[in-house]
Scaffold this active site. Sequence first.
Site, short mmCIF file in Angstrom:
data_model
loop_
_atom_site.label_atom_id
_atom_site.label_comp_id
_atom_site.label_asym_id
_atom_site.label_seq_id
_atom_site.Cartn_x
_atom_site.Cartn_y
_atom_site.Cartn_z
N LYS A 121 0.71 -1.20 0.20
CA LYS A 121 0.08 0.00 -0.05
C LYS A 121 0.96 1.05 -0.01
O LYS A 121 1.54 1.43 0.72
CB LYS A 121 -0.85 0.14 1.23
N ASP A 226 -13.64 4.62 9.48
CA ASP A 226 -13.94 4.43 8.03
C ASP A 226 -14.40 2.85 7.82
O ASP A 226 -14.08 2.34 7.02
CB ASP A 226 -12.63 4.69 7.31
P1 ADP Z 1 -7.59 3.47 0.94
O1 ADP Z 1 -7.10 4.05 2.42
O2 ADP Z 1 -6.87 4.33 -0.07
O3 ADP Z 1 -9.20 3.42 0.91
P2 ADP Z 1 -7.52 0.50 1.37
O4 ADP Z 1 -6.56 0.11 2.52
O5 ADP Z 1 -8.74 0.66 1.73
O6 ADP Z 1 -7.10 2.23 0.98
O7 ADP Z 1 -7.42 -0.25 0.10
C1 ADP Z 1 -8.08 0.02 -1.01
C2 ADP Z 1 -8.48 -1.22 -1.85
O8 ADP Z 1 -7.06 -2.20 -2.18
C3 ADP Z 1 -9.31 -2.05 -1.01
O9 ADP Z 1 -10.75 -1.81 -1.13
C4 ADP Z 1 -8.86 -3.43 -1.52
O10 ADP Z 1 -9.64 -3.80 -2.78
C5 ADP Z 1 -7.47 -3.29 -1.96
N1 ADP Z 1 -6.54 -3.92 -0.77
C6 ADP Z 1 -6.06 -3.11 0.18
N2 ADP Z 1 -5.38 -3.83 0.90
C7 ADP Z 1 -5.32 -5.10 0.53
C8 ADP Z 1 -4.88 -6.47 0.96
N3 ADP Z 1 -3.89 -6.38 1.91
N4 ADP Z 1 -5.22 -7.48 0.37
C9 ADP Z 1 -5.94 -7.32 -1.07
N5 ADP Z 1 -6.50 -6.35 -1.58
C10 ADP Z 1 -6.17 -5.22 -0.59
MG MG Z 2 -10.26 2.07 1.97
#
Ligand code: ADP
Ligand code: MG
Length: 393
Positions: A121, A226
């Site tokens: 991320k 959130d």
């Molecule tokens: P933001 O803070 O930008 O909303 P998120 O952590 O919610 O970011 O991640 C955005 C998207 O990425 C999630 O909705 C999911 O689809 C995907 N995602 C995030 N972390 C993971 C993970 N560990 N494994 C698989 N998909 C992930």
């Molecule tokens: Mg998110």
Amino acid sequence: MKLDVNVLRYLSKDDFRVLTAVEMGMRNHEIVPCELIDRIARLKHGGTYKVLKNLLKHKLVHHDASKYDGFRLTYLGYDFLAIKTLVNRGVFNGVGRQLGVGKESDIFEVIKEDGTVLAMKLHRLGRVSFRAVKAKRDYLRHRSSYNWLYLSRLAALKEFAFMKALEEHRFPVPQAVDCNRHCVIMSLVPGYPLVQVKELQNPDVVFETILGAVTRLAEHGLIHCDFNEFNIMIDDDEKVTIIDFPQMVSVSHPNAQMYFDRDVECIYKFFAKRYNMSFEDNENDSDGSEVEIEEVGRPQFSEINKNSGFLDKELAASGFTRKDQQELEKLIEGELSDSDDEGTSDEDDAEDINDTNVKQLESLHLEKEDDNRQVVDEHDDNHQVGDTDDPED
Ligand code: ADP
Ligand code: MG
């Protein structure tokens, strides 16, 4: 955002040295003067200028000559610095497809040498949620620490620390693997965000699990803030994983009750709408709802036995202190309270930064400078990203 990691392969030791020099200069310059970059990088025979041209070609830096001749890192440049550091540490050695574009992040698959796939991320504060950042940044033009690099890094550090602590308390969260700059590496969660799941075999079980998690979080002193269908992942066995922690606050936060109720409300609303569940003691039973859940225990914030010491004890050990938390809370507060109000202007937001929290931020920033020093040392080892990245090399 597209992340063409192929470029990494063509970047030399000198390229990374200059890129790091720009990063270091950004501690106290929004645009780093060329002479300063040259002084930090210390390349022979004016090499810095040639390298800067190359970095500019690959969009790793941005050139700005409006006030004086200088450069700043782009997100891509910052991404590359984090990725190179993590590759050098042996955390992964390849970047795969993009998994998601979040509100304030980009998520990619990364691949370890043994073929294991992890999730990376990259925090991008300032995209939406921190839309006030630009205004604040302009306002704080000459203040060293208040910039997107710093905020993104603080958010990543927080996410990593929370994930680790929550995992230790057996919350259903991804496994925290590593963290550098604005980048968090975690286990890949199987399945999909709840928002993409049209049907569930056992919506009531999933619902109870999710609500149970919000309650247990509060018992541990935390509110997600959130908590919605975008940040809850469901796999084929309908196992729940909670993601996305940078905005979490302590139950001792002045607006804790409001954030908690909002999280709970989100879940109730979503399940009612998407899975046709009904919670209320409806006078009218023929509303077409397929699943009825008796409204026996909507979690009440006031009734939860809260342990607000969680942040201090557990998170400080992971490098994210209560002071960090307070700073970040202050900064995101405006966003949390006006997230329903899309009309908020940057001008309004600029006003909630005052000299006191600028000073606090600056002192915080100084404490964190050690990370960057490490990076310069990394230029002295012979490990190049390209060495491990491409079997054809
Ligand atoms: P933001 O803070 O930008 O909303 P998120 O952590 O919610 O970011 O991640 C955005 C998207 O990425 C999630 O909705 C999911 O689809 C995907 N995602 C995030 N972390 C993971 C993970 N560990 N494994 C698989 N998909 C992930
Ligand atoms: Mg998110």
